[in-house]
Design a protein around this motif. Structure first.
Motif, PDB file in Angstrom:
ATOM      1  N   ASP A 163      -7.970  -7.769  -0.181  1.00  0.00           N
ATOM      2  CA  ASP A 163      -6.641  -8.248   0.214  1.00  0.00           C
ATOM      3  C   ASP A 163      -6.598  -8.586   1.705  1.00  0.00           C
ATOM      4  O   ASP A 163      -5.997  -9.586   2.094  1.00  0.00           O
ATOM      5  CB  ASP A 163      -5.573  -7.212  -0.134  1.00  0.00           C
ATOM      6  CG  ASP A 163      -5.465  -7.016  -1.627  1.00  0.00           C
ATOM      7  OD1 ASP A 163      -5.025  -7.950  -2.317  1.00  0.00           O
ATOM      8  OD2 ASP A 163      -5.850  -5.936  -2.113  1.00  0.00           O
ATOM      9  N   LEU A 202       0.860  -1.179   0.000  1.00  0.00           N
ATOM     10  CA  LEU A 202       0.000   0.000   0.000  1.00  0.00           C
ATOM     11  C   LEU A 202       0.893   1.225   0.000  1.00  0.00           C
ATOM     12  O   LEU A 202       1.671   1.438   0.932  1.00  0.00           O
ATOM     13  CB  LEU A 202      -0.907  -0.020   1.232  1.00  0.00           C
ATOM     14  CG  LEU A 202      -1.780   1.201   1.467  1.00  0.00           C
ATOM     15  CD1 LEU A 202      -2.741   1.412   0.296  1.00  0.00           C
ATOM     16  CD2 LEU A 202      -2.544   1.050   2.776  1.00  0.00           C
ATOM     17  N   LEU A 235      -1.152  -1.276  -4.329  1.00  0.00           N
ATOM     18  CA  LEU A 235      -2.309  -0.410  -4.157  1.00  0.00           C
ATOM     19  C   LEU A 235      -1.853   1.027  -3.951  1.00  0.00           C
ATOM     20  O   LEU A 235      -1.462   1.401  -2.841  1.00  0.00           O
ATOM     21  CB  LEU A 235      -3.121  -0.844  -2.933  1.00  0.00           C
ATOM     22  CG  LEU A 235      -3.674  -2.250  -2.918  1.00  0.00           C
ATOM     23  CD1 LEU A 235      -4.128  -2.635  -1.526  1.00  0.00           C
ATOM     24  CD2 LEU A 235      -4.810  -2.361  -3.891  1.00  0.00           C
ATOM     25  N   ARG A 286      -0.506  -7.574  -4.637  1.00  0.00           N
ATOM     26  CA  ARG A 286      -0.665  -6.478  -5.579  1.00  0.00           C
ATOM     27  C   ARG A 286      -0.225  -5.154  -4.977  1.00  0.00           C
ATOM     28  O   ARG A 286      -0.025  -5.042  -3.780  1.00  0.00           O
ATOM     29  CB  ARG A 286      -2.084  -6.411  -6.108  1.00  0.00           C
ATOM     30  CG  ARG A 286      -3.127  -6.089  -5.106  1.00  0.00           C
ATOM     31  CD  ARG A 286      -4.523  -6.237  -5.714  1.00  0.00           C
ATOM     32  NE  ARG A 286      -5.505  -5.761  -4.770  1.00  0.00           N
ATOM     33  CZ  ARG A 286      -6.261  -4.705  -4.958  1.00  0.00           C
ATOM     34  NH1 ARG A 286      -6.182  -4.024  -6.071  1.00  0.00           N
ATOM     35  NH2 ARG A 286      -7.118  -4.327  -4.047  1.00  0.00           N
ATOM     36  N   GLU A 334     -10.725  -0.213  -0.535  1.00  0.00           N
ATOM     37  CA  GLU A 334      -9.739  -0.573  -1.543  1.00  0.00           C
ATOM     38  C   GLU A 334      -8.842  -1.722  -1.084  1.00  0.00           C
ATOM     39  O   GLU A 334      -8.315  -2.463  -1.903  1.00  0.00           O
ATOM     40  CB  GLU A 334      -8.896   0.646  -1.931  1.00  0.00           C
ATOM     41  CG  GLU A 334      -9.699   1.658  -2.737  1.00  0.00           C
ATOM     42  CD  GLU A 334      -8.852   2.774  -3.310  1.00  0.00           C
ATOM     43  OE1 GLU A 334      -7.662   2.554  -3.585  1.00  0.00           O
ATOM     44  OE2 GLU A 334      -9.406   3.877  -3.491  1.00  0.00           O
ATOM     45  N   CYS A 335      -8.686  -1.888   0.210  1.00  0.00           N
ATOM     46  CA  CYS A 335      -7.824  -2.944   0.759  1.00  0.00           C
ATOM     47  C   CYS A 335      -8.606  -4.174   1.206  1.00  0.00           C
ATOM     48  O   CYS A 335      -7.998  -5.199   1.533  1.00  0.00           O
ATOM     49  CB  CYS A 335      -7.047  -2.397   1.957  1.00  0.00           C
ATOM     50  SG  CYS A 335      -5.920  -1.059   1.563  1.00  0.00           S
TER      51      CYS A 335
END
Length: 152
Positions: free
Chosen positions: A65, A2, A39, A37, A61-62
């Motif tokens: 995950d 992140l 972010l 990934r 958004e997280c």
């Protein structure tokens, strides 16, 4: 990973953000079996000037995950948890020059995982967890004294 690096073109952090994007995109493209990934989240644009009401967007958004990575817990028969759970990864959070951004992001994500852990141990109900999750989006000061130092 992140990244809280500011992405605005006029920011001194923008070139770092672009370089990091390119490097990580190229690295991840060479590793098709890699399940993690990158972010990018422009913390200043969305949560600057203490606009913490936008933190739920970071969590959203997280969320996939966070759920995929899960959390570690041993079996706890006293809490009606007969099976352990495995954590399959970590969140790496970074920014350029502001530890406060990193602390706020990590605190909000950790709070979400803590709620899941308490629910898994039957120490909170689903309704209580939902109420606590909703409180994160409320426009109230965060209970972290250092968060009040951001963007002043």
């Amino acid at each position: 990973l992140l990244s809280l690096i500011e992405r605005k073109d006029t920011s001194h952090e923008a070139p770092i953000s672009v370089a990091l994007d390119k490097a990580l995109s190229a690295t991840l493209a060479e590793m098709p079996d890699y399940s993690h990934r990158f972010l990018p989240f422009d913390f200043h644009a969305l949560c600057g000037k203490l606009a913490f009401r936008n933190l739920p967007q970071l969590v959203r958004e997280c969320l996939d995950d966070l759920e995929r990575v899960s959390f570690f817990a041993t079996a706890a028969p006293a809490f009606n948890r007969p099976q352990p759970s495995k954590q399959s990864g970590v969140f790496r959070v970074n920014c350029v020059d502001c530890l406060d951004r990193t602390n706020v992001a990590q605190s909000v994500l950790a709070f979400r995982v803590l709620l899941w852990q308490l629910r898994a141990l039957s120490l909170m109900t689903t309704e209580e967890v939902t109420a606590c999750e909703a409180a994160v989006g409320a426009e109230q000061p965060l209970p972290f004294p250092w968060a009040q130092q951001l963007d002043m």
